[in-house]
Design a protein around this motif. Structure first.
Motif, mmCIF file in Angstrom:
data_model
loop_
_atom_site.group_PDB
_atom_site.id
_atom_site.type_symbol
_atom_site.label_atom_id
_atom_site.label_comp_id
_atom_site.label_asym_id
_atom_site.label_seq_id
_atom_site.Cartn_x
_atom_site.Cartn_y
_atom_site.Cartn_z
ATOM 1 N N ASP A 155 0.862 -1.186 0.000
ATOM 2 C CA ASP A 155 0.000 0.000 0.000
ATOM 3 C C ASP A 155 0.901 1.240 0.000
ATOM 4 O OD1 ASP A 155 -2.316 1.509 0.081
ATOM 5 O OD2 ASP A 155 -2.534 1.382 2.256
ATOM 6 N N ARG A 156 0.329 2.370 -0.379
ATOM 7 C CA ARG A 156 1.054 3.646 -0.387
ATOM 8 C C ARG A 156 2.374 3.521 -1.137
ATOM 9 N NH1 ARG A 156 0.118 5.442 5.973
ATOM 10 N NH2 ARG A 156 -2.169 5.338 5.924
ATOM 11 N N ILE A 157 2.290 2.971 -2.330
ATOM 12 C CA ILE A 157 3.467 2.744 -3.165
ATOM 13 C C ILE A 157 3.834 4.037 -3.897
ATOM 14 C CG2 ILE A 157 4.428 1.342 -5.026
ATOM 15 C CD1 ILE A 157 2.094 -0.666 -4.390
ATOM 16 N N SER A 158 5.114 4.335 -3.925
ATOM 17 C CA SER A 158 5.574 5.538 -4.612
ATOM 18 C C SER A 158 6.933 5.274 -5.240
ATOM 19 C CB SER A 158 5.668 6.711 -3.625
ATOM 20 O OG SER A 158 6.029 7.890 -4.302
ATOM 21 N N TYR A 159 7.165 5.895 -6.400
ATOM 22 C CA TYR A 159 8.410 5.687 -7.134
ATOM 23 C C TYR A 159 9.176 6.994 -7.328
ATOM 24 C CZ TYR A 159 6.893 0.977 -8.394
ATOM 25 O OH TYR A 159 6.494 -0.330 -8.349
ATOM 26 N N ASP A 160 10.485 6.838 -7.420
ATOM 27 C CA ASP A 160 11.392 7.904 -7.858
ATOM 28 C C ASP A 160 11.375 9.147 -6.964
ATOM 29 O OD1 ASP A 160 12.214 6.303 -9.998
ATOM 30 O OD2 ASP A 160 10.540 6.981 -11.236
ATOM 31 N N LYS A 161 10.987 8.980 -5.713
ATOM 32 C CA LYS A 161 11.097 10.068 -4.751
ATOM 33 C C LYS A 161 12.509 10.069 -4.161
ATOM 34 C CE LYS A 161 6.331 10.711 -3.180
ATOM 35 N NZ LYS A 161 5.429 10.731 -2.003
ATOM 36 N N PRO A 162 13.158 11.231 -4.110
ATOM 37 C CA PRO A 162 14.504 11.285 -3.520
ATOM 38 C C PRO A 162 14.484 10.767 -2.081
ATOM 39 C CG PRO A 162 14.004 13.332 -4.664
ATOM 40 C CD PRO A 162 12.716 12.554 -4.609
ATOM 41 N N GLN A 163 15.477 9.965 -1.738
ATOM 42 C CA GLN A 163 15.591 9.430 -0.384
ATOM 43 C C GLN A 163 16.574 10.280 0.426
ATOM 44 O OE1 GLN A 163 13.754 6.564 0.779
ATOM 45 N NE2 GLN A 163 12.686 7.155 -1.096
ATOM 46 N N PRO A 164 16.314 10.438 1.722
ATOM 47 C CA PRO A 164 17.212 11.245 2.551
ATOM 48 C C PRO A 164 18.639 10.709 2.535
ATOM 49 C CG PRO A 164 15.182 10.743 3.727
ATOM 50 C CD PRO A 164 15.168 9.909 2.481
ATOM 51 N N VAL A 165 19.591 11.606 2.541
ATOM 52 C CA VAL A 165 20.996 11.204 2.626
ATOM 53 C C VAL A 165 21.216 10.432 3.929
ATOM 54 C CG1 VAL A 165 23.372 12.041 2.803
ATOM 55 C CG2 VAL A 165 21.749 13.189 1.268
ATOM 56 N N GLY A 166 21.861 9.308 3.830
ATOM 57 C CA GLY A 166 22.147 8.530 5.027
ATOM 58 C C GLY A 166 21.068 7.542 5.411
ATOM 59 N N ARG A 167 19.990 7.436 4.615
ATOM 60 C CA ARG A 167 18.919 6.488 4.969
ATOM 61 C C ARG A 167 19.433 5.052 4.962
ATOM 62 N NH1 ARG A 167 12.993 7.252 3.025
ATOM 63 N NH2 ARG A 167 12.783 7.785 5.227
ATOM 64 N N PHE A 168 20.260 4.704 3.993
ATOM 65 C CA PHE A 168 20.689 3.313 3.827
ATOM 66 C C PHE A 168 22.067 3.104 4.458
ATOM 67 C CE2 PHE A 168 17.859 4.604 0.396
ATOM 68 C CZ PHE A 168 16.829 3.679 0.540
ATOM 69 N N THR A 169 22.148 3.405 5.742
ATOM 70 C CA THR A 169 23.398 3.275 6.489
ATOM 71 C C THR A 169 23.153 2.548 7.805
ATOM 72 O OG1 THR A 169 23.069 5.367 7.664
ATOM 73 C CG2 THR A 169 24.236 5.472 5.541
ATOM 74 N N LEU A 170 24.220 2.024 8.386
ATOM 75 C CA LEU A 170 24.115 1.362 9.689
ATOM 76 C C LEU A 170 23.714 2.350 10.770
ATOM 77 C CD1 LEU A 170 27.154 -1.095 9.726
ATOM 78 C CD2 LEU A 170 24.735 -1.644 9.458
ATOM 79 N N GLN A 171 24.163 3.582 10.657
ATOM 80 C CA GLN A 171 23.809 4.583 11.648
ATOM 81 C C GLN A 171 22.290 4.781 11.687
ATOM 82 O OE1 GLN A 171 26.165 4.883 9.385
ATOM 83 N NE2 GLN A 171 28.079 5.172 10.532
ATOM 84 N N ASN A 172 21.683 4.870 10.514
ATOM 85 C CA ASN A 172 20.230 5.038 10.462
ATOM 86 C C ASN A 172 19.503 3.783 10.894
ATOM 87 O OD1 ASN A 172 17.812 6.600 9.745
ATOM 88 N ND2 ASN A 172 17.596 5.109 8.095
ATOM 89 N N LEU A 173 20.046 2.618 10.526
ATOM 90 C CA LEU A 173 19.433 1.347 10.919
ATOM 91 C C LEU A 173 19.346 1.263 12.439
ATOM 92 C CD1 LEU A 173 18.407 -1.522 10.115
ATOM 93 C CD2 LEU A 173 20.785 -2.271 10.317
ATOM 94 N N ASN A 174 20.381 1.758 13.106
ATOM 95 C CA ASN A 174 20.445 1.653 14.566
ATOM 96 C C ASN A 174 19.602 2.710 15.290
ATOM 97 O OD1 ASN A 174 22.476 -0.394 15.813
ATOM 98 N ND2 ASN A 174 23.425 0.291 13.914
ATOM 99 N N ARG A 175 19.115 3.656 14.545
ATOM 100 C CA ARG A 175 18.349 4.715 15.199
ATOM 101 C C ARG A 175 17.017 4.158 15.693
ATOM 102 N NH1 ARG A 175 15.546 8.979 13.088
ATOM 103 N NH2 ARG A 175 15.987 8.319 10.952
ATOM 104 N N GLU A 176 16.732 4.275 16.965
ATOM 105 C CA GLU A 176 15.515 3.708 17.579
ATOM 106 C C GLU A 176 14.278 4.222 16.853
ATOM 107 O OE1 GLU A 176 13.832 1.094 20.073
ATOM 108 O OE2 GLU A 176 15.909 1.688 20.387
ATOM 109 N N GLY A 177 13.434 3.295 16.390
ATOM 110 C CA GLY A 177 12.201 3.700 15.706
ATOM 111 C C GLY A 177 12.482 4.483 14.440
ATOM 112 N N GLY A 178 13.584 4.137 13.749
ATOM 113 C CA GLY A 178 14.021 4.916 12.588
ATOM 114 C C GLY A 178 13.031 4.926 11.454
#
Length: 268
Positions: A244-267
């Motif tokens: 649901d709520r599918i969307s394409y080609d929207k810019p993703q925030p810098v750093g989204r696909f990093t271990l730092q972001n993965l570890n962010r509580e409730g990221g």
């Protein structure tokens, strides 16, 4: 008279040559690699994001439900994916990061557990482990990259009323460790979209698992299957995912696909 015969003969030969050339053009068997490359070109997007609701149904019919949000940047062999569970409470905040690697390497994958407040790297020997209690394993969560497989066209078959190319994919030696000995792909002929994948472990006469994609819709210029189902034929269970709520080609925030972001509580 002789000239007429010669002319007729020449016309017949020319017609035969043209017919043979046309037949070769129209009826030549397509190449499996070319089909998969064309499929990738057609369906590639810069990014994709969606909300997913999944239900795991075991052999006894007991149902467990989960919700997640997923973000992807890149596609297939260059994809980065972040998945974050949103409910129920016992899995809320659990995160999963997968980063594709070139042929010869398994994807880099990490699972974040709020209870541990740190990520855990998924080792090659754990690729067949259940992904957060579902019928997907960690390899199933990777984007399919045909460059890591030897592929052959096996014919055609109808799936859900749609003619499909049937392509066998065998993991290449040195392309990283795979749970499966063979994958059979059913590629819808008109739009070259994957409708089904049969998954064979070593020694299987029948597939261990079957992955189906259905409820296809054309959104924002892209075809997308809004329903996924992974059936584990050995366990007698299945996991169904509704997008649901599918969307394409929207810019993703810098750093989204990093271990730092993965570890962010409730990221994100």
């Amino acid at each position: 008279m002789s000239n007429k015969k010669t002319m007729v003969t020449s016309l017949v030969v020319i017609a035969a040559v043209i017919s043979a050339l046309l037949a070769g053009t129209v009826f030549a068997a397509p190449d499996a690699r070319a089909l998969l490359k064309e499929s990738e070109n057609r369906h590639r997007s810069k990014t994709q994001q969606y909300s997913g609701n999944l239900a795991v149904v075991n052999r006894e019919g007991k149902v467990r439900k989960k919700g997640w949000k997923s973000y992807r940047q890149g596609y297939a062999g260059d994809a980065k994916t972040l998945t974050r569970f949103t409910d129920p409470p016992e899995v809320k905040g659990v995160g999963f990061l997968s980063i594709s690697r070139p042929a010869g390497q398994n994807d880099d994958q990490w699972l974040y557990l709020p209870s541990m407040k740190r990520e855990r790297r998924i080792a090659a020997q754990d690729r067949d482990a259940s992904f957060v209690g579902t019928d997907f394993n960690y390899e199933d969560m990777e984007e399919f990259d045909h460059e890591k497989y030897r592929v052959t066209l096996q014919g055609e078959q109808t799936v859900d009323g749609q003619p499909c190319y049937v392509i066998a994919a065998f993991p290449l030696e040195g392309a990283g460790r795979s749970v499966y000995e063979e994958k059979i792909l059913y590629l819808r002929k008109d739009i070259l979209y994957l409708l089904r994948m049969d998954l064979y472990r070593k020694g299987d006469k029948q597939p261990s698992k079957i992955f189906t994609l259905s409820d296809l819709q054309h959104l924002e210029g892209h075809w997308v299957a809004k329903k996924w189902e992974m059936s584990d034929l050995r366990k007698g269970s299945r996991t169904t995912v509704l997008l649901d709520r599918i969307s394409y080609d929207k810019p993703q925030p810098v750093g989204r696909f990093t271990l730092q972001n993965l570890n962010r509580e409730g990221g994100d």
